[in-house]
Enzyme design. Structure first.
Site, PDB file in Angstrom:
ATOM      1  N   CYS A 100      34.410  29.081  41.388  1.00  0.00           N
ATOM      2  CA  CYS A 100      35.166  30.067  40.604  1.00  0.00           C
ATOM      3  C   CYS A 100      35.840  31.129  41.464  1.00  0.00           C
ATOM      4  O   CYS A 100      36.815  31.747  41.034  1.00  0.00           O
ATOM      5  CB  CYS A 100      34.263  30.727  39.571  1.00  0.00           C
TER       6      CYS A 100
ATOM      7  N   ASN B 187      36.455  29.373  30.656  1.00  0.00           N
ATOM      8  CA  ASN B 187      36.296  29.530  32.104  1.00  0.00           C
ATOM      9  C   ASN B 187      36.924  28.318  32.795  1.00  0.00           C
ATOM     10  O   ASN B 187      36.422  27.202  32.668  1.00  0.00           O
ATOM     11  CB  ASN B 187      34.790  29.638  32.420  1.00  0.00           C
TER      12      ASN B 187
ATOM     13  N   HIS C  75      38.238  37.053  37.058  1.00  0.00           N
ATOM     14  CA  HIS C  75      37.800  35.700  36.705  1.00  0.00           C
ATOM     15  C   HIS C  75      37.325  35.721  35.258  1.00  0.00           C
ATOM     16  O   HIS C  75      36.604  36.628  34.849  1.00  0.00           O
ATOM     17  CB  HIS C  75      36.665  35.273  37.635  1.00  0.00           C
TER      18      HIS C  75
END
Ligand code: UT7
Length: 323
Positions: A114, A280, A250
């Protein structure tokens, strides 16, 4: 005067198929209410068989080049952040290079899950500031739907597929008033491998594996690490959080975004939120959110923005950019 990497174009790409929480609840034991309340997620895009990390990355890169108004042939560096490459090797970045007919250049992937886009951005920025390259494509692209355990409700509802890209251009600038990447800070702590990982790999099981996460523990680390690295990167740029126009985080969980903003005393209205629409998307989430906010006119040239991310490893990082 020093060389700075200036973002001259942003682009993104999402798979055509958009899946609602209600649709997911027909397959797994979950509800729209649980997902919205605990995460803020309402939709995610899921790749069709013909859509891959490299095709999404190529589409996002093409859009960023068009926005920048520059030719693919002017690119001399491609850094693609992904944890879900098309093949174990070669790098998906080389597929983007071929698809866009970039010609001879340097092209490679970066694996930091990520945080991958932040890692890729610092790598490309360092190579540009060292004078080795003049114009780079930095891409975050993922197809996490391919590594999800669709029977595990604690993870499969959280992720989506997509890609985002920026074009970085070497330009002269001064420390704060000029545009460009002003400071980046990256971290890793490999002791936390077992909190967020994939249970397979070419050198271990010989399989691709599925994502496993202890969500509650990741959440706790995320808020602390993200607030700290944002402060650290702002200090490195000689700036304060009050000067920030937009935070582009993020997109893992709306509650993490709120808690991090609160910890830094930032106005939640300055935080770009796309987790409701994209879920996500790992390395793609920061450039997807950036492109969304540039496209709708919120982020404008000259704005001071902070990008941040945290993910498996753990890895985390932040970048302070005069857009
Ligand atoms: O991108 C990398 C970084 N990743 C992250 O930042 C993720 C960080 N973690 C999170 O976002 C949150 O921890 C989650 C969204 C993953 C989970 O939220 P939580 O508030 O921490 O919930 P929990 O894991 O403590 O689970 C609470 C309950 C459990 O039931 P019991 O044990 O209390 O009876 C779970 O079984 O919610 C249950 N649950 C679900 N219920 C309905 C877990 N997943 C689901 C689901 N639908 N999909």
């Amino acid at each position: 005067m020093t060389i700075r990497s200036v973002i001259i174009g942003t682009g993104s790409a999402l798979p055509a198929r958009r899946v609602s929480n209600a649709e997911l609840a027909e397959q797994v034991d979950t509800t729209d209410e649980w997902i919205v309340e605990r995460t803020g997620i309402r939709f995610r895009h899921i790749a069709a068989p013909h859509e891959t990390t490299a095709t999404l990355a190529t589409d996002a890169a093409r859009a960023a080049l068009a926005k920048a108004g520059v030719e693919a042939g002017s690119i001399d560096l491609i850094v693609l952040a992904t944890a879900t490459p098309d093949q174990t090797f070669p790098a998906s970045a080389t597929k983007v290079q071929a698809a866009l007919e970039v010609g001879d250049c340097v092209a490679f992937d970066v694996a930091a899950v990520c945080s991958g886009f932040l890692y890729a951005l610092q790598v490309a920025d360092s190579m540009i500031r060292a004078g080795a390259h003049r114009r780079a494509l930095v891409i975050g692209a993922e197809t996490f739907s391919r590594i999800l355990d669709w029977e595990d409700r604690t993870t499969c509802v959280l992720f989506g597929d997509g890609a985002g890209a920026v074009v970085l251009d070497a330009q002269e600038g001064d420390q704060v008033s000029g545009r460009g990447i002003l400071a980046t800070r990256l971290h890793a702590d490999g002791r936390h491998n077992d909190l967020l990982y994939v249970d397979g790999g070419p050198s271990t099981t010989g399989t691709v594996g599925k994502l496993r996460m202890k969500g509650r523990e990741v959440f706790r680390h995320a808020v602390v690490n993200l607030a700290a690295v944002m402060e650290e990167s702002l200090a490195a740029a000689g700036l304060e959080s009050a000067e920030v126009d937009w935070v582009v985080p993020h997109q893992a969980n709306a509650r993490i975004l709120d808690a991090t903003a609160r910890k830094l005393g930032l106005d939640p209205g300055k935080v770009i939120v796309t987790v409701d629409q994209h879920a996500n998307t790992s390395a793609a989430s920061v450039p997807l959110a950036l492109d969304a906010a540039v496209a709708d006119g919120r982020i404008k040239q000259g704005d001071l923005i902070v990008l941040e991310a945290m993910g498996g490893g753990f890895t985390w990082g932040a970048a302070v950019v005069r857009f």
